[in-house]
Design a protein around this motif. Structure first.
Motif, PDB file in Angstrom:
ATOM      1  N   PRO A 140       0.827  -1.212   0.000  1.00 48.27           N
ATOM      2  CA  PRO A 140       0.000   0.000   0.000  1.00 48.27           C
ATOM      3  C   PRO A 140       0.854   1.253   0.000  1.00 48.27           C
ATOM      4  CG  PRO A 140      -0.004  -1.017   2.165  1.00 48.27           C
ATOM      5  CD  PRO A 140       0.678  -1.978   1.245  1.00 48.27           C
ATOM      6  N   GLU A 141       0.310   2.331  -0.549  1.00 46.02           N
ATOM      7  CA  GLU A 141       1.101   3.557  -0.717  1.00 46.02           C
ATOM      8  C   GLU A 141       0.347   4.816  -0.295  1.00 46.02           C
ATOM      9  OE1 GLU A 141       3.810   6.488  -1.839  1.00 46.02           O
ATOM     10  OE2 GLU A 141       4.181   4.342  -1.679  1.00 46.02           O
ATOM     11  N   GLY A 142      -0.777   5.130  -0.952  1.00 47.71           N
ATOM     12  CA  GLY A 142      -1.498   6.372  -0.686  1.00 47.71           C
ATOM     13  C   GLY A 142      -2.763   6.122   0.114  1.00 47.71           C
ATOM     14  N   ILE A 143      -3.319   7.214   0.684  1.00 46.17           N
ATOM     15  CA  ILE A 143      -4.548   7.097   1.464  1.00 46.17           C
ATOM     16  C   ILE A 143      -5.331   8.399   1.384  1.00 46.17           C
ATOM     17  CG2 ILE A 143      -3.397   7.804   3.608  1.00 46.17           C
ATOM     18  CD1 ILE A 143      -5.319   5.882   5.097  1.00 46.17           C
ATOM     19  N   ALA A 144      -6.652   8.255   1.364  1.00 48.47           N
ATOM     20  CA  ALA A 144      -7.564   9.396   1.437  1.00 48.47           C
ATOM     21  C   ALA A 144      -8.749   8.974   2.274  1.00 48.47           C
ATOM     22  CB  ALA A 144      -8.028   9.823   0.043  1.00 48.47           C
ATOM     23  N   ILE A 145      -9.279   9.909   3.071  1.00 50.26           N
ATOM     24  CA  ILE A 145     -10.461   9.635   3.882  1.00 50.26           C
ATOM     25  C   ILE A 145     -11.442  10.783   3.678  1.00 50.26           C
ATOM     26  CG2 ILE A 145     -11.370   9.206   6.188  1.00 50.26           C
ATOM     27  CD1 ILE A 145      -8.685   8.122   6.999  1.00 50.26           C
ATOM     28  N   GLY A 146     -12.659  10.437   3.258  1.00 54.24           N
ATOM     29  CA  GLY A 146     -13.686  11.440   3.032  1.00 54.24           C
ATOM     30  C   GLY A 146     -14.338  11.894   4.329  1.00 54.24           C
ATOM     31  N   ARG A 147     -15.225  12.868   4.213  1.00 53.77           N
ATOM     32  CA  ARG A 147     -15.872  13.449   5.387  1.00 53.77           C
ATOM     33  C   ARG A 147     -16.708  12.446   6.153  1.00 53.77           C
ATOM     34  NH1 ARG A 147     -18.068  19.002   2.472  1.00 53.77           N
ATOM     35  NH2 ARG A 147     -16.018  19.971   2.138  1.00 53.77           N
ATOM     36  N   ASP A 148     -17.257  11.442   5.440  1.00 56.38           N
ATOM     37  CA  ASP A 148     -18.098  10.445   6.094  1.00 56.38           C
ATOM     38  C   ASP A 148     -17.308   9.252   6.615  1.00 56.38           C
ATOM     39  OD1 ASP A 148     -17.387   9.295   3.713  1.00 56.38           O
ATOM     40  OD2 ASP A 148     -19.407   8.621   3.168  1.00 56.38           O
ATOM     41  N   GLY A 149     -15.979   9.316   6.546  1.00 60.71           N
ATOM     42  CA  GLY A 149     -15.143   8.235   7.049  1.00 60.71           C
ATOM     43  C   GLY A 149     -14.781   7.191   6.023  1.00 60.71           C
ATOM     44  N   THR A 150     -15.215   7.368   4.762  1.00 57.51           N
ATOM     45  CA  THR A 150     -14.831   6.419   3.711  1.00 57.51           C
ATOM     46  C   THR A 150     -13.335   6.545   3.432  1.00 57.51           C
ATOM     47  OG1 THR A 150     -17.022   6.521   2.695  1.00 57.51           O
ATOM     48  CG2 THR A 150     -15.223   5.680   1.345  1.00 57.51           C
ATOM     49  N   MET A 151     -12.655   5.414   3.421  1.00 52.12           N
ATOM     50  CA  MET A 151     -11.202   5.363   3.281  1.00 52.12           C
ATOM     51  C   MET A 151     -10.831   4.696   1.957  1.00 52.12           C
ATOM     52  SD  MET A 151      -8.460   3.265   5.698  1.00 52.12           S
ATOM     53  CE  MET A 151      -9.158   3.966   7.192  1.00 52.12           C
ATOM     54  N   TYR A 152      -9.897   5.312   1.228  1.00 54.17           N
ATOM     55  CA  TYR A 152      -9.340   4.733   0.013  1.00 54.17           C
ATOM     56  C   TYR A 152      -7.831   4.571   0.202  1.00 54.17           C
ATOM     57  CZ  TYR A 152     -13.770   6.057  -2.137  1.00 54.17           C
ATOM     58  OH  TYR A 152     -15.114   6.199  -2.430  1.00 54.17           O
ATOM     59  N   VAL A 153      -7.314   3.417  -0.199  1.00 54.41           N
ATOM     60  CA  VAL A 153      -5.886   3.158  -0.118  1.00 54.41           C
ATOM     61  C   VAL A 153      -5.426   2.615  -1.471  1.00 54.41           C
ATOM     62  CG1 VAL A 153      -4.072   1.786   0.980  1.00 54.41           C
ATOM     63  CG2 VAL A 153      -5.925   2.728   2.363  1.00 54.41           C
ATOM     64  N   SER A 154      -4.296   3.103  -1.950  1.00 50.94           N
ATOM     65  CA  SER A 154      -3.761   2.683  -3.242  1.00 50.94           C
ATOM     66  C   SER A 154      -2.667   1.634  -3.055  1.00 50.94           C
ATOM     67  CB  SER A 154      -3.192   3.885  -3.995  1.00 50.94           C
ATOM     68  OG  SER A 154      -2.103   4.443  -3.273  1.00 50.94           O
ATOM     69  N   SER A 155      -2.394   0.903  -4.132  1.00 50.43           N
ATOM     70  CA  SER A 155      -1.379  -0.142  -4.107  1.00 50.43           C
ATOM     71  C   SER A 155      -0.254   0.185  -5.071  1.00 50.43           C
ATOM     72  CB  SER A 155      -1.994  -1.492  -4.482  1.00 50.43           C
ATOM     73  OG  SER A 155      -0.980  -2.454  -4.744  1.00 50.43           O
ATOM     74  N   ASP A 156       0.956   0.291  -4.529  1.00 54.27           N
ATOM     75  CA  ASP A 156       2.139   0.461  -5.368  1.00 54.27           C
ATOM     76  C   ASP A 156       2.482  -0.843  -6.065  1.00 54.27           C
ATOM     77  OD1 ASP A 156       4.481   1.329  -6.525  1.00 54.27           O
ATOM     78  OD2 ASP A 156       5.619   1.444  -4.666  1.00 54.27           O
ATOM     79  N   GLY A 157       2.172  -1.974  -5.439  1.00 54.65           N
ATOM     80  CA  GLY A 157       2.565  -3.260  -5.981  1.00 54.65           C
ATOM     81  C   GLY A 157       1.700  -3.769  -7.111  1.00 54.65           C
ATOM     82  N   THR A 158       0.400  -3.431  -7.107  1.00 55.32           N
ATOM     83  CA  THR A 158      -0.509  -3.979  -8.122  1.00 55.32           C
ATOM     84  C   THR A 158      -1.290  -2.928  -8.892  1.00 55.32           C
ATOM     85  OG1 THR A 158      -2.415  -4.165  -6.637  1.00 55.32           O
ATOM     86  CG2 THR A 158      -0.833  -5.984  -6.622  1.00 55.32           C
ATOM     87  N   GLY A 159      -1.309  -1.687  -8.426  1.00 52.68           N
ATOM     88  CA  GLY A 159      -2.083  -0.629  -9.065  1.00 52.68           C
ATOM     89  C   GLY A 159      -3.531  -0.566  -8.613  1.00 52.68           C
ATOM     90  N   ALA A 160      -3.961  -1.496  -7.767  1.00 54.75           N
ATOM     91  CA  ALA A 160      -5.358  -1.548  -7.345  1.00 54.75           C
ATOM     92  C   ALA A 160      -5.679  -0.453  -6.337  1.00 54.75           C
ATOM     93  CB  ALA A 160      -5.669  -2.917  -6.733  1.00 54.75           C
ATOM     94  N   LEU A 161      -6.978  -0.190  -6.182  1.00 57.29           N
ATOM     95  CA  LEU A 161      -7.483   0.690  -5.137  1.00 57.29           C
ATOM     96  C   LEU A 161      -8.348  -0.128  -4.190  1.00 57.29           C
ATOM     97  CD1 LEU A 161      -8.484   3.766  -7.316  1.00 57.29           C
ATOM     98  CD2 LEU A 161      -6.704   3.758  -5.561  1.00 57.29           C
ATOM     99  N   TYR A 162      -8.298   0.237  -2.911  1.00 57.75           N
ATOM    100  CA  TYR A 162      -9.086  -0.442  -1.893  1.00 57.75           C
ATOM    101  C   TYR A 162      -9.940   0.591  -1.163  1.00 57.75           C
ATOM    102  CZ  TYR A 162      -6.013  -4.383  -2.766  1.00 57.75           C
ATOM    103  OH  TYR A 162      -5.333  -5.410  -3.379  1.00 57.75           O
ATOM    104  N   ARG A 163     -11.122   0.136  -0.691  1.00 57.02           N
ATOM    105  CA  ARG A 163     -12.031   1.049  -0.004  1.00 57.02           C
ATOM    106  C   ARG A 163     -12.525   0.416   1.294  1.00 57.02           C
ATOM    107  NH1 ARG A 163     -17.017   3.438  -3.306  1.00 57.02           N
ATOM    108  NH2 ARG A 163     -17.659   1.240  -3.321  1.00 57.02           N
ATOM    109  N   GLY A 164     -12.701   1.262   2.298  1.00 54.47           N
ATOM    110  CA  GLY A 164     -13.243   0.821   3.568  1.00 54.47           C
ATOM    111  C   GLY A 164     -13.835   1.996   4.305  1.00 54.47           C
ATOM    112  N   ASN A 165     -13.930   1.877   5.624  1.00 61.51           N
ATOM    113  CA  ASN A 165     -14.469   2.938   6.461  1.00 61.51           C
ATOM    114  C   ASN A 165     -13.738   2.910   7.789  1.00 61.51           C
ATOM    115  OD1 ASN A 165     -16.560   4.203   8.481  1.00 61.51           O
ATOM    116  ND2 ASN A 165     -17.242   4.809   6.433  1.00 61.51           N
ATOM    117  N   VAL A 166     -13.629   4.067   8.422  1.00 62.09           N
ATOM    118  CA  VAL A 166     -12.880   4.136   9.672  1.00 62.09           C
ATOM    119  C   VAL A 166     -13.498   3.278  10.767  1.00 62.09           C
ATOM    120  CG1 VAL A 166     -11.932   6.422   9.180  1.00 62.09           C
ATOM    121  CG2 VAL A 166     -14.120   6.225  10.399  1.00 62.09           C
TER     122      VAL A 166
END
Length: 325
Positions: A45-71
């Motif tokens: 994993p490499e990057g991260i963003a969290i929206g106002r509602d707690g939605t979390m996005y994380v990027s992957s340096d190894g595969t290019g994929a994006l992941y989503r979750g919540n705090v």
């Protein structure tokens, strides 16, 4: 060609006009200290963003994929984003107030809505040292600014009336420090003040942060007392600069208080050691900092790949940062 590409309007039918309010549970509950991005080998994993509602996005340096979750949930899941299936690496990821997801990898900047539909894609031009390797980005009210790991260049795509323009070279940052060898600039994190008039750009190669006046493109060194400060990811809240260092100083989160003009400041907090594993960047939500553990010092690393949450030591809120109201 990127420089002559037709502007593509981000369709109003797929833009989010606001984030829905999340009903608060009746009883406060503990938030996780560790979030599992993935248990699949090689994600890094490499990057991260969290929206106002707690939605979390994380990027992957190894595969290019994006992941989503919540705090509130310790587990993230793959985010099915159109058009990134063939991208071998995704680094910076951020969201705007409408909930759109901006991410960069290789030579490409992409914008998705929360359903994963591709709204826009922009390719950066080659720089003075060759093909771009886009690293991080910041979104202001009228533009997206993107750093380039492989070139000493900040790229810019204009935002006007819901339209994202072409991604063009905007600043060759060597103009402020021409005697430094270009191949060692290694531009990383980038942040902007609330007005979008000042940028701070991190450079691993110079172990420093550079201040850029957007109107004039005048570039100068952010004076932090002479200490090594080759930040990777950064976050700016008012005059508080949060940064993740993993080069030139012990790995961890460093916090600096800056002057009114964002020209100088001093480091007030250093948080190193556990629970970090080569951290790369961070996001803030409530009174907590969410730090990506990349494991990029020993690729492909060892699953699970995680994000660690710690209390923000300068948070002004009085409630326990580990609870969600």
């Amino acid at each position: 060609m990127p420089g002559t590409a037709r502007l593509v309007r981000l369709g109003a039918s797929v833009l989010l006009v606001g984030l829905a309010a999340v009903p608060a549970p009746a009883v406060a509950r503990q938030l996780p200290d560790t979030y599992v991005v993935s248990r699949s080998p090689g994600v890094l994993p490499e990057g991260i963003a969290i929206g106002r509602d707690g939605t979390m996005y994380v990027s992957s340096d190894g595969t290019g994929a994006l992941y989503r979750g919540n705090v509130r949930d310790p587990r993230l899941r793959p985010f099915r984003a159109e058009g990134v299936e063939g991208r071998p690496s995704t680094l910076g990821v951020h969201t705007d107030p409408r909930g759109r997801i901006f991410s960069v990898g290789g030579a490409e900047l992409t914008v998705h809505d929360r359903a994963g539909r591709l709204l826009a894609s922009r390719a950066a031009q080659d720089g003075p040292l060759g093909a771009p390797d886009l690293n991080d980005l910041v979104i202001t009210k009228d533009a997206v600014y993107v750093t380039d790991w492989a070139n000493p260049v900040v790229h810019r795509a204009e935002i006007h009336g819901g339209t994202l323009g072409p991604l063009l070279p905007w600043l060759d940052i060597r103009s402020a420090f021409p005697q430094f060898p270009a191949q060692y600039w290694l531009l990383n994190g980038i942040v902007a003040d609330e007005e979008g008039t000042t940028l701070l750009v991190a450079s691993n190669g110079t172990e420093a942060v550079w201040r850029v006046d957007v109107a004039t493109r005048e570039t100068g060194h952010l004076d932090l007392g002479g200490a090594s400060f080759g930040a990777d990811g950064m976050l700016l809240r008012g005059r508080t600069l949060y940064a993740v260092l993993n080069y030139g100083a012990p790995s961890g989160v460093y916090i600096a208080e800056l002057d009114e003009g964002l020209r100088a400041g001093s480091v007030t907090h250093r948080i190193t050691g556990e629970p970090f594993d080569l951290p790369t960047t961070l996001a803030r939500h409530g009174c907590r900092l969410y730090v990506v553990n990349s494991q990029n010092d020993e690729p492909p690393g060892k699953p699970p790949y995680t994000v660690s949450a710690i209390q923000d030591p300068v948070c002004e809120r009085s409630e326990n940062s580990r609870t969600y109201p």
